[in-house]
Scaffold this active site. Structure first.
Site, PDB file in Angstrom:
ATOM      1  N   GLU A 103       0.717  -1.198   0.084  1.00  0.00           N
ATOM      2  CA  GLU A 103       0.297   0.190   0.335  1.00  0.00           C
ATOM      3  C   GLU A 103       1.032   1.335  -0.196  1.00  0.00           C
ATOM      4  OE1 GLU A 103      -3.028  -0.273   3.487  1.00  0.00           O
ATOM      5  OE2 GLU A 103      -4.261  -1.671   2.511  1.00  0.00           O
TER       6      GLU A 103
ATOM      7  N   HIS B 283      -8.044   0.909   1.631  1.00  0.00           N
ATOM      8  CA  HIS B 283      -7.833   0.815   3.425  1.00  0.00           C
ATOM      9  C   HIS B 283      -8.260   2.070   3.540  1.00  0.00           C
ATOM     10  CE1 HIS B 283      -5.064  -1.631   5.899  1.00  0.00           C
ATOM     11  NE2 HIS B 283      -6.507  -0.516   7.129  1.00  0.00           N
TER      12      HIS B 283
END
Length: 281
Positions: free
Chosen positions: A141, A164
């Site tokens: 990420e 997220h």
């Protein structure tokens, strides 16, 4: 007049492929606090719930436990993941497991990014084995908002990708700030270490008539014995003592008689493996 907008950008009214949640089977992998809550919410919407967990759990509502992961994924219309990231859950949903998914099922992963093999999932979606997916966590990420992000699932049909956001909403950020502040206060005032990623978790009520000392040390054999030997040699009465360890750190909380707490503090500082010693109150 004549439109110059390409056909690919023209929105068309189409309800094909739409289904009701009511009557569908939700398969929950990981029946902990969050998985159990999802179970209750799903039943309230008329879903049938099955679940799989490595530990025997008491079902809530009408949820039915399954003995194996294969049993769950082969029966569920929607599979939702609620497991931590550990060695045993890394690539838990891999190409071999995905082959056992019910054809046309949907996968939801809002748990941990390492749990799903995204390349294998992308292949199953392209081949039609999996009808779609909703993914919020990824093996890699970006570090901050605005950074470029890529995943094998981009450009696939019936896939929802979110950045997220579970812990990044305005409300979650406010709650996190309050929670962290409260945990820090509890550690400073009582030595409570619940929620720490480095110090083993301990939660203890205050002990009246004592002074509390915290001792953090390298987790090697014999430290607790050395602590008790030193205190015993100096006739120091231990009212309460608690030890918790992880792979690297040992954490001891000692409640000792007020009259000799300064002596005890100095003795604990002299233990060879000591990292930090603090008098709490």
């Amino acid at each position: 007049g004549n439109s110059t907008v390409p056909d690919s950008l023209v929105y068309k009214w189409d309800a094909k492929g739409s289904y009701e949640l009511r009557g569908k089977t939700l398969g929950i992998i990981g029946y902990g606090n969050i998985g159990a809550q999802a179970s209750v919410l799903a039943e309230s919407m008329g879903m049938r719930v099955i679940f799989y967990d490595t530990v025997t759990k008491l079902p809530l509502g009408n949820a039915v436990p399954k003995k194996t992961l294969k049993d769950l994924v082969s029966e569920a219309d929607i599979i939702s993941l609620h497991v931590p990231e550990t060695k045993s859950t890394r690539n838990l949903i891999n190409k071999n497991v995905l082959k056992n998914f019910k054809k046309g099922s949907i996968l939801i992963n809002y748990a941990r990014g390492e749990v799903v093999d995204l390349d294998a999932l992308a292949t199953c979606i392209q081949e039609g084995q999996i009808a779609g997916a909703a993914i919020d966590v990824y093996p890699w990420e970006p570090e901050k908002n605005g950074d470029r992000f890529t995943t094998p699932l981009q450009g696939l049909p019936n896939v929802i990708l979110t950045p997220h956001i579970g812990g990044s909403t305005e409300e979650a950020q406010m709650n996190i700030g309050e929670d962290v502040s409260n945990k820090l206060f509890q550690y400073l005032e009582l030595g409570v270490s619940i929620g720490s990623h480095t110090v083993p978790p301990l939660s203890l009520p205050p002990q009246e008539g004592t002074h509390r000392i915290l001792h953090i040390h390298d987790n090697v054999p014999g430290v607790l014995s050395a602590i008790n030997t030193e205190l015993s040699n100096h006739k120091i009465n231990i009212v309460g003592q608690y030890l918790k360890t992880n792979e690297d750190i040992g954490y001891v909380v000692l409640d000792v008689d007020r009259k000799i707490s300064n002596t005890a503090l100095q003795l604990l500082k002299e233990i060879d493996e000591t990292i930090k010693v603090r008098l709490v109150y």
